[in-house]
Design a protein around this motif. Structure first.
Motif, PDB file in Angstrom:
ATOM      1  N   ARG A   3       0.870  -1.189   0.000  1.00  0.00           N
ATOM      2  CA  ARG A   3       0.000   0.000   0.000  1.00  0.00           C
ATOM      3  C   ARG A   3       0.902   1.234   0.000  1.00  0.00           C
ATOM      4  O   ARG A   3       1.657   1.471   0.943  1.00  0.00           O
ATOM      5  CB  ARG A   3      -0.885  -0.043   1.238  1.00  0.00           C
ATOM      6  N   THR A   4       0.820   2.023  -1.072  1.00  0.00           N
ATOM      7  CA  THR A   4       1.692   3.168  -1.270  1.00  0.00           C
ATOM      8  C   THR A   4       0.971   4.461  -0.889  1.00  0.00           C
ATOM      9  O   THR A   4      -0.174   4.678  -1.273  1.00  0.00           O
ATOM     10  CB  THR A   4       2.144   3.246  -2.739  1.00  0.00           C
ATOM     11  N   GLY A  29      -0.006   3.299   5.231  1.00  0.00           N
ATOM     12  CA  GLY A  29       0.358   2.312   4.220  1.00  0.00           C
ATOM     13  C   GLY A  29       1.664   1.631   4.536  1.00  0.00           C
ATOM     14  O   GLY A  29       2.118   1.612   5.680  1.00  0.00           O
ATOM     15  N   ASP A  84       1.462   6.346  -8.736  1.00  0.00           N
ATOM     16  CA  ASP A  84       0.171   5.656  -8.683  1.00  0.00           C
ATOM     17  C   ASP A  84      -0.121   5.135  -7.267  1.00  0.00           C
ATOM     18  O   ASP A  84      -0.211   3.935  -7.034  1.00  0.00           O
ATOM     19  CB  ASP A  84       0.132   4.512  -9.701  1.00  0.00           C
ATOM     20  N   ASP A  86      -1.953   4.507  -3.435  1.00  0.00           N
ATOM     21  CA  ASP A  86      -3.240   4.066  -2.906  1.00  0.00           C
ATOM     22  C   ASP A  86      -3.874   5.179  -2.072  1.00  0.00           C
ATOM     23  O   ASP A  86      -5.092   5.251  -1.959  1.00  0.00           O
ATOM     24  CB  ASP A  86      -3.046   2.817  -2.040  1.00  0.00           C
ATOM     25  N   VAL A  87      -3.016   6.010  -1.458  1.00  0.00           N
ATOM     26  CA  VAL A  87      -3.484   7.078  -0.571  1.00  0.00           C
ATOM     27  C   VAL A  87      -2.653   8.328  -0.800  1.00  0.00           C
ATOM     28  O   VAL A  87      -1.433   8.250  -0.957  1.00  0.00           O
ATOM     29  CB  VAL A  87      -3.349   6.669   0.926  1.00  0.00           C
ATOM     30  N   CYS A 112      -7.126   6.506  -6.052  1.00  0.00           N
ATOM     31  CA  CYS A 112      -6.592   6.517  -4.687  1.00  0.00           C
ATOM     32  C   CYS A 112      -7.479   7.380  -3.804  1.00  0.00           C
ATOM     33  O   CYS A 112      -8.252   8.198  -4.289  1.00  0.00           O
ATOM     34  CB  CYS A 112      -5.142   6.994  -4.652  1.00  0.00           C
ATOM     35  N   SER A 113      -7.350   7.174  -2.512  1.00  0.00           N
ATOM     36  CA  SER A 113      -8.130   7.982  -1.577  1.00  0.00           C
ATOM     37  C   SER A 113      -7.304   9.171  -1.097  1.00  0.00           C
ATOM     38  O   SER A 113      -6.077   9.153  -1.147  1.00  0.00           O
ATOM     39  CB  SER A 113      -8.585   7.136  -0.388  1.00  0.00           C
TER      40      SER A 113
END
Length: 143
Positions: A3-4, A29, A84, A86-87, A112-113
């Motif tokens: 999780r990036t 993450g 790219d 995730d958050v 992503c959030s």
């Protein structure tokens, strides 16, 4: 699956508020990338005093940070597209409009959030948790 997370900021004079923000972002993450703003992109406050490469290197030295990079001078979303994430973790007091960022991410096809990190609560009146307060104190005492 990794999780990036991306955090971003000017980080002109690193202080405990920055460290708290980046540690909170890292906790969202597995990998934390930090985008350090270029002077040309800092238009919501005074231009940074320290050069961008110096600010990047200092941020990159923090334990919570996996990689610190310089922001794109013309399009702040370019590094986000490349990583790219995730958050995207925003600081509690950053001027960004969460909804506008989410809309631009969607427009660019980046899924992503956008989340806000918590604030660091001051433990005493002497603790300086912003670059502005540090500069003000320096000017007050040394001017």
């Amino acid at each position: 699956m990794t999780r990036t997370v991306i955090a971003q900021g000017t980080f002109d004079i690193l202080h405990p508020g920055h460290v708290h923000y980046l540690e909170a972002a890292a906790a969202m993450g597995d990998e934390l990338y930090v985008i350090v703003a270029r002077k040309a992109n800092v238009d919501h406050k005074e231009a940074p005093i320290c050069p961008a490469t110096q600010r990047r290197d200092v941020v990159g030295a923090l334990e919570a940070v996996d990689e610190a990079i310089l922001g794109h001078e013309e399009d702040i979303f370019v590094p986000i597209e490349e990583i790219d994430p995730d958050v995207i973790a925003l600081g509690h007091d950053q001027h960004h409009d969460d909804e506008a960022i989410a809309a631009e991410l969607e427009r660019r096809g980046i899924g992503c959030s956008v989340r806000r990190a918590s604030a660091l609560e001051s433990t005493d009146d002497e603790q300086l948790l912003s670059t502005r307060l540090i500069i003000d104190r320096i000017l007050e005492r040394r001017a």
